[in-house]
Scaffold this active site. Structure first.
Site, PDB file in Angstrom:
ATOM      1  N   TYR A  46       0.798  -1.231   0.000  1.00 23.30           N
ATOM      2  CA  TYR A  46       0.000   0.000   0.000  1.00 23.30           C
ATOM      3  C   TYR A  46       0.827   1.276   0.000  1.00 23.30           C
ATOM      4  CZ  TYR A  46      -2.971  -3.557   2.275  1.00 23.30           C
ATOM      5  OH  TYR A  46      -3.633  -4.711   2.613  1.00 23.30           O
TER       6      TYR A  46
ATOM      7  N   CYS B 156      15.861 -10.487  -2.101  1.00 18.40           N
ATOM      8  CA  CYS B 156      16.307 -10.332  -3.489  1.00 18.40           C
ATOM      9  C   CYS B 156      15.125  -9.788  -4.294  1.00 18.40           C
ATOM     10  CB  CYS B 156      16.788 -11.674  -4.026  1.00 18.40           C
ATOM     11  SG  CYS B 156      17.488 -11.561  -5.675  1.00 18.40           S
TER      12      CYS B 156
END
Length: 429
Positions: free
Chosen positions: A314, A348
């Site tokens: 969000y 990652c």
């Protein structure tokens, strides 16, 4: 009333009287810590409502559920797993008002089985739920969740009303839903409206007007109306705290008019999740690298969006504070210079940034100068933190700790590496 800057310190040494360094030493990092006292305070804020029903999807640890049950709160469940958690935490399956309500837009087969086995009250969010429950348990009392045709939340992704939302029975289809309930001898005793998480008082007040209109359509079988949840929580200085007393007055006036219309009493419920637990939660993490990338200085910590997904989902803002461990001058850590930094995690994934805005734009934050090995606390992390955690990058789930009356209780141990592979197998060739 707005949240003050004093509520959001940049230097933090303790949580609920317990030193943060001690918590990190005992339980490791990253670790979620919940201050039980803050949860109790928020339940008491809502004491004027007849029923405070906790939306456990915000934080479903058994110790938190047990704490809320002991404070008199009831519980909402949105899955078979949440029904099982509620039962394990000591909530009874039946009663008046029902201690557990199953709220959803569908029944998967496992949830329907548990509802039937335990006689769990259902809040139906689709005509199909009415049909499926009616076939299996005719004569039951049910609640209907209605989409009033509008919604509002702190993000479009948390908006649960209007035609773009999947939630609830469309308001124009209420009459047909009532006919369907009649065909299966289901008695509609409750009406539930919820327009989104993190809404404001102006939009929440509109729900009262919608409730009054829709309740009159349902008629005198109603015994309960639910205001839903969505109460806003301040995450930074200057954000407004909801006027709970004013909100209750709006709903109580609505309730009184309906009672006069129906000629009998109505129970008034509220269904908070985030409001009860967000401010209680802290994610303790360790700074493992400090590096410059062009104009950005990065603090890289050992927590990632696998632990707290709200920023990547969000663009949610979470206040952060530094726990100093270095040797500071005579003025202490308060004398540390502030610098604009980006805080990121170990994953990652380029989106593994805690200081980002909606849309994934990296943002800088003013924080005290810090060194590798010092602790950073991500605050306001009690709601939709652990419950949205994942094992992305094969990261173990964090530990959870409840601070109760000055003592730290490990209420979920850290997941072990070997547990990451439980249930997996390699086929023999």
């Amino acid at each position: 009333m707005t949240a003050s800057a004093a509520e959001f310190p940049l230097i933090r040494t303790e949580i609920a009287g317990v030193p943060v360094i001690e918590l990190a030493r005992r339980f490791g990092t990253p670790t979620f810590v919940y201050d039980a006292r803050r949860i109790v305070e928020r339940v008491r804020d809502l004491a004027a409502f007849d029923v405070v029903r906790y939306a456990q999807k915000a934080c479903s640890n058994l110790a938190v559920l047990d704490l809320l049950r002991r404070q008199g709160a009831l519980v909402d469940a949105v899955s078979a797993g949440e029904i099982a958690r509620a039962l394990a935490a000591g909530f009874r399956p039946g009663g008046d008002p029902p201690p557990i309500v199953y709220t959803a837009d569908i029944f998967d087969r496992e949830s329907l089985s548990l509802v039937l086995a335990h006689g769990i009250h259902v809040n139906c969010g689709s005509p199909e739920m009415i049909e499926q429950l009616g076939r299996e348990a005719p004569g039951s009392d049910v609640t209907l969740r209605i989409n009033p045709g509008f919604g509002h939340g702190h993000s479009q992704k948390t908006n649960t009303g209007g035609e773009q939302s999947k939630h609830g029975i469309w308001h124009e289809d209420l009459l047909e839903a009532l006919r369907l309930a009649d065909r299966h001898n289901l008695r509609v005793t409750g009406l539930h409206l919820h327009i989104g998480s993190g809404s404001d008082l102006e939009h929440l007040a509109q729900v009262c007007h919608a409730m009054e209109r829709l309740a009159r359509e349902v008629g005198r079988t109603l015994t309960t109306i639910s205001a839903g949840g969505g109460l806003p929580t301040p995450y930074r200085p200057g954000e407004t705290r909801v006027d709970v007393a004013a909100y209750y007055r709006l709903w109580n006036e609505t309730r009184r008019r309906l009672e006069e219309h129906f000629g009998h009493k109505l129970r008034l419920e509220i269904e908070p999740g985030r409001y009860l637990v967000a401010e209680s939660g802290y994610l303790i993490t360790e700074i493992r690298a400090v590096k410059r990338m062009g104009r950005n200085l990065f603090y890289l910590v050992d927590a990632g969006f696998n632990n707290l997904a709200r920023p990547i989902l969000y663009g949610a803002y979470h206040h952060m504070s530094l726990v100093p461990q270095g040797l500071d001058g005579p003025e202490g850590p308060q004398s540390r210079p502030l610098q604009r930094v980006v805080v990121g995690g170990p994953l990652c994934e380029s989106g593994d940034i805690f200081t980002q805005t909606e849309g994934g734009f990296v943002a800088q934050r003013e924080l005290p100068a810090a060194a590798v090995g010092e602790l950073l606390v991500i605050e306001g992390a009690g709601a939709y933190g652990f419950t949205m955690s994942s094992n992305y990058n094969a990261k173990p789930l964090a530990a959870e700790v409840l601070l109760l009356e000055g003592r730290a209780h490990l209420v979920r141990r850290r997941q072990l590496l070997e547990e990451l592979m439980l249930g997996e197998s390699i086929p023999s060739v």
